[in-house]
Design an enzyme around this catalytic site. Structure first.
Site, PDB file in Angstrom:
ATOM      1  N   GLU A   1      -0.219 -16.124  19.928  1.00 14.45           N
ATOM      2  CA  GLU A   1      -1.590 -15.773  20.317  1.00 14.45           C
ATOM      3  C   GLU A   1      -2.491 -16.997  20.478  1.00 14.45           C
ATOM      4  OE1 GLU A   1      -2.075 -13.181  17.000  1.00 14.45           O
ATOM      5  OE2 GLU A   1      -3.283 -14.603  15.862  1.00 14.45           O
TER       6      GLU A   1
ATOM      7  N   HIS B   1      -0.234   0.534  14.031  1.00 20.97           N
ATOM      8  CA  HIS B   1      -1.029  -0.677  13.797  1.00 20.97           C
ATOM      9  C   HIS B   1      -2.131  -0.393  12.792  1.00 20.97           C
ATOM     10  CE1 HIS B   1      -3.888  -4.044  15.113  1.00 20.97           C
ATOM     11  NE2 HIS B   1      -2.879  -4.590  14.482  1.00 20.97           N
TER      12      HIS B   1
HETATM   13  C1  NOJ Z   1      -4.415 -11.023  14.460  1.00 18.28           C
HETATM   14  C2  NOJ Z   1      -2.962 -10.746  14.691  1.00 18.28           C
HETATM   15  O1  NOJ Z   1      -2.176 -11.881  14.468  1.00 18.28           O
HETATM   16  C3  NOJ Z   1      -2.791 -10.251  16.090  1.00 18.28           C
HETATM   17  O2  NOJ Z   1      -1.440 -10.091  16.399  1.00 18.28           O
HETATM   18  C4  NOJ Z   1      -3.576  -8.977  16.269  1.00 18.28           C
HETATM   19  O3  NOJ Z   1      -3.497  -8.614  17.609  1.00 18.28           O
HETATM   20  C5  NOJ Z   1      -5.025  -9.160  15.876  1.00 18.28           C
HETATM   21  N1  NOJ Z   1      -5.159  -9.794  14.617  1.00 18.28           N
HETATM   22  C6  NOJ Z   1      -5.753  -7.830  15.801  1.00 18.28           C
HETATM   23  O4  NOJ Z   1      -5.212  -7.072  14.774  1.00 18.28           O
END
Ligand code: NOJ
Length: 683
Positions: free
Chosen positions: A488, A383
Site C-alpha cells: 500500500e 473485514h
Molecule cells: C491499513 C491496512 O494495512 C490496509 O490494508 C487497509 O486497507 C486499511 N488499513 C483500511 O483498513
C-alpha cells in the site's frame, strides 16, 4: 576471537568471581552451538558460543545477566541465588504443519533446565530453561507455584545479550507512532537505540544472527535496547501504569530466541520460533485453507474509489459482484470487501467507535453477495477495521464473527490503524488509560480474538497488529499479518513508493517472524491516472517473483481486475503459484541486495523459483539440482528482458518455456529491482 571449548564450559566469562557449576553447559545436537549457565556472585548469567569443526568456540553472547525487577516493593529477582537443580534432557520429533513453508519440521534440541532458589529469608524460586538447537538457542523463565510469590508485577526484565562485537545490524526503531511500519535500517550495532525484533545481524566472521521471541502470550512485547558496549537489554513495552507485565506464579515467559546461521538464507529456513511454540490446539483444521484472494482494496488505496459512502463508494453490490465473477473465473477462493460497513465516512482513522461490525452499508447486499459468492464457488473475506478502538470492537466482535460464520466467511482481515500509544480503556477507578499497540493489554486482546475466531471457524489476516512470534503453530487460524510496510505504501507512501531494497530486506527481517500479507501482484506499475507521484519501483517480473520470495498462506492478487485483463500472460503465474509448500530452500542471498528462493508445492510435484534484486542488477546462475533427479520439468519462465530496469524499462519482460532436469543450470540477467519467477511443472 576464538576460545577453546573447555574454557567455555567453566564459564565463558572467565570472570574471576564466577562460580563454575558442575554440568552447567549444553551443546546443540550437532555440537555446534553451546550454552553455558553460571552464577556470578549469586546473579544468574548465560553465554552462547559457536563451535567450529576444529573444536574452537567463538563467543556469540558473552556472559549476560538474567532476572527481573518487580513492582509493589517486592525485592528484585536478580541475585542471591543458588542452584537447586540442573536437569538435562533431549527431544527429537518431526511434526507436520497444518500449512506453511515446509510440511514436516524437525524439532530436535538439547535442554538445560536450571532451577534456582534464593538464599534469603523468604526464598523465591525461578527456573531458566535453555533449548539448544542446531539453528540457535531459545530460553525462557519459569516461575513455579510457590509459597513466597503469588500475584506479581514485572517492572523490568533484566535479560541481557552481551554481544562479542559491534556487528552490522538491520532494524526498525521501537516506540514510534507508526508501530512497525518503517523501512529497515542498516547500521553498526553501536548506532542503534531501542529496536523491535526480529533484529538481524552479521558478525565480522560472517555469522548471521536473528534476535526475536517465541510464544508471546499474556506478556508484553520485547524490544531490545542498546545499553552501550555492544550490549542489548530486554525492554518490555509498558502499560500506562509503568508496569510491564501483570502476572502470577505459576507462569512462563515467552522464549527469548537467537537464531544462528552461517548464511543469511539459513535464518529463513530456521524453524526454531515455530518449534518453541506449543503444538496445534485446533482439532478439526479442515476449515483452515491457505489460499489466494482478490478484493475491493487496491482501488481505495489508489483513490479510484472510497471506503466511505458517496459516488465513489467501492463496496457496492455491483462492484462486489464484479470481483466475485473475476475470482470465480480465475480460481481465487476469497474476495475481500473493505468499506462494506458503516463508519468510514469522515475521520475513521481517528476513532474507531464509529464502526458497526454487524450491519452493511445500505448499498451493499451482504447476505446476497455472501450467497452469490458461495454459488460461484468462492467466499467473501470479511473485514474488521477497528481503528484501534479495541473496547468498542470487543463489545461487537462476538456478534461480528457469528455473522460471518453464518454467511460462510472463512477468513477475516482485521485492522488496527492508530498511533503508537493510543489504545484506550478505563481502569476500575474509571480513569482513562492509553496503551501501546504491543503491550500486554493488546497481547491479551489479540489472543482473545484468535481464540474467538477459531470458535467460529474463521482464519485471520491481521494488519497493524502484533509481530508474529510463531503462535500460528498453536493457532493455525492465525494465518498471516501485515506489521510492516506493505504494497500500500507504493500507492501513497511519501517517498513515492517503497525503495527497491525494501523487498530484499523483508525476507531477512520482518519475514523471519512469520508470514506477511504484503499484497503483491500489482502489474500496472505506474497508475498515473490515480496517483501520478507514486509508482511501484520494480519490474513486472519482480512483482511476480514476490509470490515465491515472501511467504504468506493468504496471498493477495492485489491489482484491479481490469489490469490483470491487460497482462493475462503474466497473470498466469499468479494464478498457478501455491501458498502451501512441502519445502523451502534459499539458493543464494545477500541481505538488502538479492535473494533466490525455491519452494516445492505441497499438493503436486511442481517447484517454483523466485529471484529478486534491490538497487543493483545482477547476472544469476540457478543450478537446478533441487529438482527431483531423473524427472523432466517444463520450466515456465517469467523473467526480466535484456534491458529490464525498474526505472527505465520495467515492462521489458519475457515469458518462455523450456524443458529442464536437475542437471541443468539457468543463466539470466536480472535488472535493477528486477526479478524472475519460474514454475517447474513436472512432466
Ligand atoms: C491499513 C491496512 O494495512 C490496509 O490494508 C487497509 O486497507 C486499511 N488499513 C483500511 O483498513
Amino acid at each position: 576471537m576464538k576460545l577453546i571449548l573447555a574454557t567455555l564450559i567453566i564459564g565463558l566469562a572467565a570472570t574471576a568471581c564466577s562460580t563454575p557449576e558442575p554440568d552447567n553447559h549444553r551443546l546443540s545436537p550437532d555440537g555446534q552451538n553451546l550454552v553455558v549457565f553460571e552464577l556470578i556472585d549469586g546473579v544468574p548469567h548465560y553465554s552462547i558460543g559457536r563451535n567450529d569443526e576444529s573444536g574452537q568456540v567463538s563467543p556469540v553472547v558473552l556472559p549476560s545477566k538474567l532476572g527481573f525487577e518487580l513492582g509493589e516493593g517486592l525485592p528484585a529477582l536478580d541475585g542471591n541465588f543458588s542452584i537447586e537443580n540442573i536437569t538435562k534432557s533431549s527431544f527429537d520429533e518431526t511434526w507436520t504443519q497444518v500449512w506453511g513453508e515446509k510440511q514436516n519440521i524437525r524439532n530436535n534440541y538439547n535442554e538445560l533446565r536450571v532451577d534456582l532458589v534464593e538464599f534469603t529469608q523468604d526464598p523465591r524460586r525461578l527456573s531458566v530453561v535453555f533449548r539448544v538447537y542446531d539453528d540457535g538457542v531459545g530460553f525462557r523463565y519459569e516461575f513455579p507455584e510457590q509459597e513466597n510469590l503469588g500475584e506479581f508485577q514485572i517492572i523490568d526484565e533484566l535479560t541481557e545479550f552481551q554481544l562479542a562485537g559491534d556487528h552490522t545490524a538491520w532494524w526498525i526503531g521501537a516506540y514510534q507512532w507508526n508501530r512497525f511500519e518503517y523501512y529497515f535500517q542498516e547500521s553498526p550495532l553501536s548506532a542503534i537505540d531501542t529496536v523491535h525484533t526480529p533484529l538481524t545481524m552479521r558478525t565480522n566472521d560472517d555469522l548471521y544472527l536473528s534476535f526475536h521471541e517465541a510464544a508471546l502470550v499474556d506478556y508484553s512485547t520485547m524490544t531490545l535496547e542498546h545499553t552501550g558496549n555492544n550490549k542489548l537489554k530486554a525492554n518490555l513495552m509498558p502499560w500506562q501504569s509503568g508496569v510491564t507485565v501483570y502476572t502470577a506464579a505459576p507462569m512462563v515467559t515467552p522464549w527469548r530466541t537467537l537464531q544462528i546461521s552461517d548464511t543469511p538464507g539459513g535464518l529463513i529456513t530456521s524453524y526454531l520460533i515455530l518449534n518453541l511454540n506449543e503444538p496445534n490446539k485446533i482439532e478439526d483444521t479442515s476449515w483452515i485453507e491457505p489460499a489466494k484472494y482478490v478484493g475491493i482494496w487496491w482501488e481505495m488505496h489508489l483513490d479510484k474509489s472510497t471506503w466511505g459512502s458517496g459516488d465513489k463508494h467501492g463496496a457496492t453490490t455491483e462492484n462486489t459482484r464484479r470481483y466475485i465473477d473475476f475470482a470465480a473465473e480465475h480460481g481465487f477462493p476469497h474476495v475481500l470487501v473493505e468499506g462494506w460497513n458503516p463508519g468510514w465516512d469522515g475521520e475513521w482513522y481517528a476513532d474507531g467507535v464509529v464502526f458497526d461490525f454487524t450491519e452493511p452499508m445500505p448499498n451493499f447486499d451482504l447476505e446476497g453477495m455472501a450467497q452469490y459468492a458461495l454459488d460461484n464457488g468462492v467466499r467473501l473475506m470479511g473485514h474488521h477495521e477497528t481503528s484501534a478502538s479495541v473496547v468498542h470492537y470487543e463489545a461487537q466482535m462476538h456478534d461480528a464473527f457469528a455473522l460471518y460464520e453464518r454467511l460462510g466467511v472463512r477468513a477475516v482481515k482485521s485492522g488496527y490503524v492508530g498511533h503508537g500509544r493510543e489504545i484506550q480503556w478505563f481502569n476500575d477507578a474509571g480513569e482513562e488509560q492509553r496503551e501501546w499497540h504491543h503491550g500486554q493489554y493488546m497481547v491479551r486482546h489479540h489472543q482473545a480474538v484468535v481464540e474467538l475466531a477459531a470458535q467460529h471457524k474463521i482464519s485471520l489476516n491481521v494488519h497493524e497488529g502484533l509481530k508474529d512470534t510463531g503462535l500460528r503453530r498453536t493457532w493455525p487460524n492465525l494465518m498471516t499479518r501485515e506489521v510492516a510496510k506493505g504494497q500500500e505504501y507504493n500507492a501513497w507512501g511519501s517517498a513515492g513508493g517503497n525503495p527497491p531494497s525494501h523487498t530484499v530486506l523483508l525476507p531477512f527481517t520482518r519475514n523471519l517472524a512469520g508470514p506477511f500479507d504484503y499484497t503483491p501482484g500489482v502489474l500496472d506499475l505506474y497508475f498515473d491516472e490515480y496517483r501520478p507521484d507514486n509508482r511501484i519501483k520494480s519490474t513486472l517480473a519482480k512483482e511476480l517473483a514476490l509470490y515465491v520470495v515472501i511467504y504468506s498462506p493468504l496471498h493477495m492478487a492485489a491489482d484491479l481486475p481490469e489490469n490483470y485483463a491487460r497482462y493475462l500472460d503474466a497473470f498466469q503465474v499468479i494464478k498457478d503459484v501455491p501458498v502451501d509448500w512441502y519445502d523451502t530452500r534459499i539458493l543464494d542471498a545477500s541481505i538488502g541486495e538479492y535473494i533466490t528462493t525455491v519452494r516445492k508445492d505441497r499438493n503436486s510435484d511442481d517447484w517454483y523459483l523466485g529471484s529478486i534484486t534491490g538497487d543493483d542488477s545482477r547476472d544469476v546462475s540457478f543450478e537446478l539440482d533441487f529438482l527431483d533427479r531423473g524427472a523432466t520439468y517444463t520450466a515456465q519462465i517469467y523473467r526480466d528482458g535484456p534491458n529490464a530496469d525498474w526505472e527505465e524499462a520495467p515492462y521489458d519482460f519475457v515469458i518462455e518455456e523450456i524443458e529442464v532436469t536437475s542437471a541443468d543450470v539457468l543463466d539470466f540477467r536480472i535488472g535493477r529491482s528486477g526479478g524472475v519467477a519460474i514454475r517447474f511443472a513436472r512432466q
